[in-house]
Design an enzyme around this catalytic site. Structure first.
Site, PDB file in Angstrom:
ATOM      1  N   ILE A  63      -6.387   4.160  -5.665  1.00  0.00           N
ATOM      2  CA  ILE A  63      -6.212   5.416  -6.404  1.00  0.00           C
ATOM      3  C   ILE A  63      -5.368   5.188  -7.659  1.00  0.00           C
ATOM      4  O   ILE A  63      -5.678   5.706  -8.737  1.00  0.00           O
ATOM      5  CB  ILE A  63      -5.562   6.481  -5.475  1.00  0.00           C
ATOM      6  CG1 ILE A  63      -6.552   6.869  -4.370  1.00  0.00           C
ATOM      7  CG2 ILE A  63      -5.111   7.703  -6.272  1.00  0.00           C
ATOM      8  CD1 ILE A  63      -5.959   7.745  -3.265  1.00  0.00           C
ATOM      9  N   SER A 114      -0.706  14.050  -0.209  1.00  0.00           N
ATOM     10  CA  SER A 114      -1.926  13.852   0.592  1.00  0.00           C
ATOM     11  C   SER A 114      -2.274  15.170   1.276  1.00  0.00           C
ATOM     12  O   SER A 114      -1.385  16.007   1.493  1.00  0.00           O
ATOM     13  CB  SER A 114      -1.674  12.801   1.674  1.00  0.00           C
ATOM     14  OG  SER A 114      -2.763  12.750   2.585  1.00  0.00           O
ATOM     15  N   TYR A 155       3.509   9.155   8.420  1.00  0.00           N
ATOM     16  CA  TYR A 155       2.762   9.375   7.175  1.00  0.00           C
ATOM     17  C   TYR A 155       2.713  10.865   6.858  1.00  0.00           C
ATOM     18  O   TYR A 155       3.016  11.295   5.740  1.00  0.00           O
ATOM     19  CB  TYR A 155       1.349   8.806   7.324  1.00  0.00           C
ATOM     20  CG  TYR A 155       0.522   8.872   6.049  1.00  0.00           C
ATOM     21  CD1 TYR A 155       0.653   7.901   5.068  1.00  0.00           C
ATOM     22  CD2 TYR A 155      -0.380   9.901   5.831  1.00  0.00           C
ATOM     23  CE1 TYR A 155      -0.107   7.948   3.899  1.00  0.00           C
ATOM     24  CE2 TYR A 155      -1.143   9.967   4.670  1.00  0.00           C
ATOM     25  CZ  TYR A 155      -1.001   8.980   3.700  1.00  0.00           C
ATOM     26  OH  TYR A 155      -1.751   9.035   2.549  1.00  0.00           O
ATOM     27  N   LYS A 181       4.415  12.740   3.575  1.00  0.00           N
ATOM     28  CA  LYS A 181       3.632  13.422   2.541  1.00  0.00           C
ATOM     29  C   LYS A 181       4.021  14.899   2.423  1.00  0.00           C
ATOM     30  O   LYS A 181       4.007  15.455   1.322  1.00  0.00           O
ATOM     31  CB  LYS A 181       2.134  13.266   2.823  1.00  0.00           C
ATOM     32  CG  LYS A 181       1.656  11.813   2.696  1.00  0.00           C
ATOM     33  CD  LYS A 181       1.905  11.247   1.305  1.00  0.00           C
ATOM     34  CE  LYS A 181       1.330   9.869   1.111  1.00  0.00           C
ATOM     35  NZ  LYS A 181       1.488   9.339  -0.246  1.00  0.00           N
ATOM     36  N   THR A 232     -10.580   3.438  -0.257  1.00  0.00           N
ATOM     37  CA  THR A 232      -9.770   2.387  -0.906  1.00  0.00           C
ATOM     38  C   THR A 232      -9.453   1.343   0.168  1.00  0.00           C
ATOM     39  O   THR A 232      -9.816   1.518   1.329  1.00  0.00           O
ATOM     40  CB  THR A 232      -8.421   2.947  -1.426  1.00  0.00           C
ATOM     41  OG1 THR A 232      -7.639   3.348  -0.294  1.00  0.00           O
ATOM     42  CG2 THR A 232      -8.601   4.114  -2.381  1.00  0.00           C
TER      43      THR A 232
HETATM   44  P1  NAP Z   1      -3.934   1.083  -1.566  1.00  0.00           P
HETATM   45  O1  NAP Z   1      -5.332   0.767  -1.979  1.00  0.00           O
HETATM   46  O2  NAP Z   1      -3.379   0.450  -0.338  1.00  0.00           O
HETATM   47  O3  NAP Z   1      -2.982   0.791  -2.833  1.00  0.00           O
HETATM   48  C1  NAP Z   1      -1.599   0.982  -2.728  1.00  0.00           C
HETATM   49  C2  NAP Z   1      -0.899   0.019  -3.650  1.00  0.00           C
HETATM   50  O4  NAP Z   1       0.522   0.249  -3.538  1.00  0.00           O
HETATM   51  C3  NAP Z   1      -1.139  -1.459  -3.278  1.00  0.00           C
HETATM   52  O5  NAP Z   1      -1.367  -2.235  -4.424  1.00  0.00           O
HETATM   53  C4  NAP Z   1       0.166  -1.827  -2.590  1.00  0.00           C
HETATM   54  O6  NAP Z   1       0.472  -3.221  -2.692  1.00  0.00           O
HETATM   55  C5  NAP Z   1       1.170  -1.008  -3.380  1.00  0.00           C
HETATM   56  N1  NAP Z   1       2.452  -0.878  -2.676  1.00  0.00           N
HETATM   57  C6  NAP Z   1       2.661  -0.843  -1.338  1.00  0.00           C
HETATM   58  N2  NAP Z   1       3.969  -0.805  -1.080  1.00  0.00           N
HETATM   59  C7  NAP Z   1       4.604  -0.812  -2.265  1.00  0.00           C
HETATM   60  C8  NAP Z   1       5.966  -0.801  -2.644  1.00  0.00           C
HETATM   61  N3  NAP Z   1       6.962  -0.784  -1.736  1.00  0.00           N
HETATM   62  N4  NAP Z   1       6.279  -0.812  -3.971  1.00  0.00           N
HETATM   63  C9  NAP Z   1       5.294  -0.861  -4.902  1.00  0.00           C
HETATM   64  N5  NAP Z   1       3.987  -0.892  -4.607  1.00  0.00           N
HETATM   65  C10 NAP Z   1       3.645  -0.870  -3.295  1.00  0.00           C
HETATM   66  O7  NAP Z   1      -3.746   2.655  -1.322  1.00  0.00           O
HETATM   67  P2  NAP Z   1      -4.500   3.937  -1.940  1.00  0.00           P
HETATM   68  O8  NAP Z   1      -5.480   4.410  -0.945  1.00  0.00           O
HETATM   69  O9  NAP Z   1      -4.902   3.706  -3.339  1.00  0.00           O
HETATM   70  O10 NAP Z   1      -3.282   4.971  -1.883  1.00  0.00           O
HETATM   71  C11 NAP Z   1      -2.504   5.301  -3.019  1.00  0.00           C
HETATM   72  C12 NAP Z   1      -1.701   6.550  -2.681  1.00  0.00           C
HETATM   73  O11 NAP Z   1      -2.601   7.607  -2.328  1.00  0.00           O
HETATM   74  C13 NAP Z   1      -0.770   6.376  -1.478  1.00  0.00           C
HETATM   75  O12 NAP Z   1       0.420   7.098  -1.700  1.00  0.00           O
HETATM   76  C14 NAP Z   1      -1.551   7.014  -0.343  1.00  0.00           C
HETATM   77  O13 NAP Z   1      -0.734   7.469   0.689  1.00  0.00           O
HETATM   78  C15 NAP Z   1      -2.218   8.152  -1.075  1.00  0.00           C
HETATM   79  N6  NAP Z   1      -3.403   8.691  -0.409  1.00  0.00           N
HETATM   80  C16 NAP Z   1      -4.457   7.877  -0.093  1.00  0.00           C
HETATM   81  C17 NAP Z   1      -5.551   8.445   0.539  1.00  0.00           C
HETATM   82  C18 NAP Z   1      -6.744   7.608   0.923  1.00  0.00           C
HETATM   83  O14 NAP Z   1      -7.576   8.114   1.705  1.00  0.00           O
HETATM   84  N7  NAP Z   1      -6.911   6.412   0.413  1.00  0.00           N
HETATM   85  C19 NAP Z   1      -5.572   9.806   0.843  1.00  0.00           C
HETATM   86  C20 NAP Z   1      -4.476  10.592   0.504  1.00  0.00           C
HETATM   87  C21 NAP Z   1      -3.395  10.027  -0.132  1.00  0.00           C
HETATM   88  P3  NAP Z   1       0.204  -4.163  -1.388  1.00  0.00           P
HETATM   89  O15 NAP Z   1      -1.264  -4.244  -1.244  1.00  0.00           O
HETATM   90  O16 NAP Z   1       0.798  -5.498  -1.746  1.00  0.00           O
HETATM   91  O17 NAP Z   1       0.868  -3.502  -0.215  1.00  0.00           O
END
Ligand code: NAP
Length: 258
Positions: free
Chosen positions: A23, A148, A163, A167, A198
């Site tokens: 995202i 979220s 989680y 959120k 993702t």
């Molecule tokens: P993602 O693909 O796992 O990407 C998250 C990124 O954040 C990764 O590059 C990760 O690096 C990095 N990260 C993790 N811990 C960190 C830290 N301590 N400091 C800095 N960077 C860090 O996740 P995503 O699905 O894009 O999610 C992004 C946001 O959207 C999150 O807040 C998630 O909770 C929220 N969200 C996601 C969904 C969904 O369905 N995907 C739905 C609702 C909300 P590493 O890979 O090295 O850990």
């Protein structure tokens, strides 16, 4: 000037935490396409560099990749200093980095619970606080936190109490900061996505087997894509949203409506 022109972000400077992939990457690409310079802030510096290089190559903006653990205040302060050093200002901050752990509440250890809260809630606090300090001095800024739908509903069937709690915290943190900063022209909003395809969802051994179940429950019958969050990100970053603060935007294909 027409609305599409007024939505452009030319000359703005933005940061996106968790911007290397998923995202955060989609948000970074969208705001760069709209004209903003972007700092890709991530704990995974190799992936962050790749994303930053790709954006700079394809779009007419400058980028920087900065290794940062959002739970570490010193890291966050250094990251803000690097952005100011390169660009001289900070207009927009997307506090987006987050993780999920699917562990039954009665089995979750304190360390596991704390890890999720530290990254998802404390990390958003540290990044938005550090960004706000700069923006309040500048007299303008926009902070956008990734919350979220899990801040509104309890997802089933997976157990993810930390989680969901983190959120819900992000949504109230957003509203609280919005009220504190409103008269000083710094806006704070959150985006609450539903299930989005993702790494976090598609490649998680815990979550991947649940996708069919989620799709069955989903009113649209499918998960969202990261690009389906791009327009709201551009809107919230830019000046056409000047009257928008303290709001949470649920983009979940109606998943949380029932
Ligand atoms: P993602 O693909 O796992 O990407 C998250 C990124 O954040 C990764 O590059 C990760 O690096 C990095 N990260 C993790 N811990 C960190 C830290 N301590 N400091 C800095 N960077 C860090 O996740 P995503 O699905 O894009 O999610 C992004 C946001 O959207 C999150 O807040 C998630 O909770 C929220 N969200 C996601 C969904 C969904 O369905 N995907 C739905 C609702 C909300 P590493 O890979 O090295 O850990």
């Amino acid at each position: 000037m027409g609305i599409m022109e007024r939505m452009r972000l030319d000359g703005k400077v933005s940061l996106v935490t968790g911007g290397a992939r998923g995202i955060g990457k989609a948000i970074a690409e969208a705001i760069a396409e709209a004209g903003s310079h972007v700092a890709i802030v991530d704990i995974d510096i190799d992936e962050a560099k790749k994303t930053a290089d790709e954006i700079a190559k394809n779009l007419d903006v400058q980028t920087i990749a900065i290794k940062t653990d959002v739970t570490n205040q010193e890291d966050v302060d250094k990251m803000i200093a690097s952005i100011l050093n390169k660009f001289g200002k900070l207009d927009v901050a997307f506090c987006n980095a987050g993780i999920c752990m699917n562990i039954p509440a009665e089995e979750m250890t304190l360390d596991q619970f704390k890890k999720v809260i530290d990254i998802n809630l404390t990390g958003v606090f540290l990044t938005s606080q550090a960004a706000a300090k700069v923006m309040l001095k500048q007299g303008k800024g926009s902070i956008i936190n990734t919350a979220s739908m899990s801040g509104h509903i309890v997802n089933v069937p997976q157990p993810q109490c930390s989680y969901n709690a983190s959120k819900a915290g992000v949504i109230q943190l957003t509203k609280s900061m919005a009220i504190e900063f409103a008269k000083r022209n710094v806006r704070v909003n959150s985006i609450s996505p539903g299930y989005i395809g993702t790494e976090l969802t598609l490649n998680s051994p815990d979550l991947k087997p649940l996708i069919a179940k989620w799709n069955e429950l989903a009113p649209l019958g499918r998960m969202g894509r990261p690009d389906e969050l791009q327009a709201i990100a551009v809107y919230l970053a830019g000046d056409t949203s000047d009257f928008t603060t303290g709001s949470d935007f649920i983009i979940d294909g109606a998943f949380s409506c029932f």
